[in-house]
Design a protein around this motif. Structure first.
Motif, PDB file in Angstrom:
ATOM      1  N   ALA A  18       0.773  -1.235  -0.060  1.00 52.78           N
ATOM      2  CA  ALA A  18       0.046   0.022   0.015  1.00 52.78           C
ATOM      3  C   ALA A  18       0.857   1.456  -0.095  1.00 52.78           C
ATOM      4  O   ALA A  18       0.664   2.260  -0.812  1.00 52.78           O
ATOM      5  CB  ALA A  18      -1.058  -0.054   1.255  1.00 52.78           C
ATOM      6  N   GLY A  21       2.261   2.598  -3.655  1.00 52.38           N
ATOM      7  CA  GLY A  21       1.461   3.259  -4.427  1.00 52.38           C
ATOM      8  C   GLY A  21       1.620   2.621  -5.786  1.00 52.38           C
ATOM      9  O   GLY A  21       0.592   3.099  -6.434  1.00 52.38           O
ATOM     10  N   SER A  22       2.427   1.749  -6.272  1.00 47.79           N
ATOM     11  CA  SER A  22       2.170   0.961  -7.589  1.00 47.79           C
ATOM     12  C   SER A  22       1.280  -0.039  -7.567  1.00 47.79           C
ATOM     13  O   SER A  22       1.009  -0.791  -8.552  1.00 47.79           O
ATOM     14  CB  SER A  22       3.607   0.551  -7.857  1.00 47.79           C
ATOM     15  OG  SER A  22       4.329   2.030  -8.049  1.00 47.79           O
ATOM     16  N   LYS A  24      -2.245  -0.453  -5.682  1.00 46.41           N
ATOM     17  CA  LYS A  24      -3.316  -0.340  -5.350  1.00 46.41           C
ATOM     18  C   LYS A  24      -4.271  -1.197  -5.544  1.00 46.41           C
ATOM     19  O   LYS A  24      -5.093  -1.758  -4.716  1.00 46.41           O
ATOM     20  CB  LYS A  24      -3.764   1.111  -5.463  1.00 46.41           C
ATOM     21  CG  LYS A  24      -2.999   2.235  -5.074  1.00 46.41           C
ATOM     22  CD  LYS A  24      -3.572   3.591  -5.477  1.00 46.41           C
ATOM     23  CE  LYS A  24      -2.536   4.631  -4.851  1.00 46.41           C
ATOM     24  NZ  LYS A  24      -2.071   5.371  -5.931  1.00 46.41           N
ATOM     25  N   THR A  25      -4.563  -1.769  -6.912  1.00 46.71           N
ATOM     26  CA  THR A  25      -5.341  -2.848  -7.378  1.00 46.71           C
ATOM     27  C   THR A  25      -4.915  -4.230  -6.573  1.00 46.71           C
ATOM     28  O   THR A  25      -5.975  -4.889  -6.264  1.00 46.71           O
ATOM     29  CB  THR A  25      -5.083  -2.975  -8.862  1.00 46.71           C
ATOM     30  OG1 THR A  25      -5.222  -1.596  -9.401  1.00 46.71           O
ATOM     31  CG2 THR A  25      -6.242  -3.680  -9.119  1.00 46.71           C
ATOM     32  N   GLY A  27      -3.452  -4.757  -3.698  1.00 48.05           N
ATOM     33  CA  GLY A  27      -4.342  -4.370  -2.552  1.00 48.05           C
ATOM     34  C   GLY A  27      -5.787  -4.648  -2.333  1.00 48.05           C
ATOM     35  O   GLY A  27      -6.268  -5.288  -1.370  1.00 48.05           O
ATOM     36  N   LYS A  28      -6.421  -4.011  -3.253  1.00 47.11           N
ATOM     37  CA  LYS A  28      -7.876  -4.351  -3.178  1.00 47.11           C
ATOM     38  C   LYS A  28      -8.196  -5.681  -3.445  1.00 47.11           C
ATOM     39  O   LYS A  28      -9.080  -6.250  -2.705  1.00 47.11           O
ATOM     40  CB  LYS A  28      -8.651  -3.383  -4.373  1.00 47.11           C
ATOM     41  CG  LYS A  28      -8.653  -1.840  -4.073  1.00 47.11           C
ATOM     42  CD  LYS A  28      -9.066  -1.098  -5.357  1.00 47.11           C
ATOM     43  CE  LYS A  28      -9.202   0.198  -5.312  1.00 47.11           C
ATOM     44  NZ  LYS A  28      -9.401   0.874  -6.384  1.00 47.11           N
ATOM     45  N   ASP A  52      -0.384  -1.819 -10.844  1.00 50.46           N
ATOM     46  CA  ASP A  52      -1.564  -1.213 -11.151  1.00 50.46           C
ATOM     47  C   ASP A  52      -1.846  -1.165 -12.723  1.00 50.46           C
ATOM     48  O   ASP A  52      -2.529  -1.769 -13.335  1.00 50.46           O
ATOM     49  CB  ASP A  52      -1.754   0.128 -10.788  1.00 50.46           C
ATOM     50  CG  ASP A  52      -2.057   0.229  -9.204  1.00 50.46           C
ATOM     51  OD1 ASP A  52      -2.426  -0.781  -8.658  1.00 50.46           O
ATOM     52  OD2 ASP A  52      -1.918   1.409  -8.462  1.00 50.46           O
TER      53      ASP A  52
END
Length: 147
Positions: A18, A21-22, A24-25, A27-28, A52
């Motif tokens: 997280a 920053g690269s 995010k997807t 992490g989701k 991402d």
């Protein structure tokens, strides 16, 4: 002794991903799969995390479909195909013919011009340390043949 021990973070793998920053997807996807607690746990794990930009290469609608509750098992299988038990540096991984993924399906490893690829996904950022493992960013979402 690996030099990676000097880069170990106090953050776990989920928080490290997280913070980068690269991812995010990714992490989701971990949240939708219900794998956050496991990947925040003791581990250690090695994650080949699609960026991402890698997720953006998936066919339109595939990610939304995977995020549906009824497809959770398929999402877990896909994420486990990006996960290896233990803390493995890219130098370690580069010596393998295949990674033994948590999914159970081996992912082929290739070395080309000192660059490591796993099942066709190029490692674009290596040896991102965390408290419970290591993360390697990759440029493609690998889809296991058995989901």
């Amino acid at each position: 002794m690996s030099t990676m021990t000097n880069t170990i973070s106090i953050k776990n793998l989920v928080d490290t991903a997280a913070a980068d920053g690269s991812f995010k997807t990714f992490g989701k996807a971990i949240e939708h799969a219900g794998m956050s607690d496991t990947l925040r746990g003791a581990g250690p794990f090695t994650i080949f995390a699609p960026t991402d930009a890698a997720f953006e290469k998936l066919p339109a609608g595939q990610l939304d479909n995977l995020f549906k509750p009824e497809n959770k098992d398929e999402l877990v299988s896909l994420l486990n195909y990006h996960l290896v038990s233990g803390r493995k540096s890219i130098a370690d991984v580069g010596k393998w013919e295949a990674a033994r993924t948590v999914n159970g399906q081996p992912a082929p490893i290739t070395m080309t011009n000192d660059k490591v690829s796993i099942d066709g996904a190029l490692v674009t950022s290596a040896d991102i340390g965390s408290s419970n493992g290591v993360l390697h960013g990759i440029d493609k979402v690998n889809i296991p043949t058995k989901m």
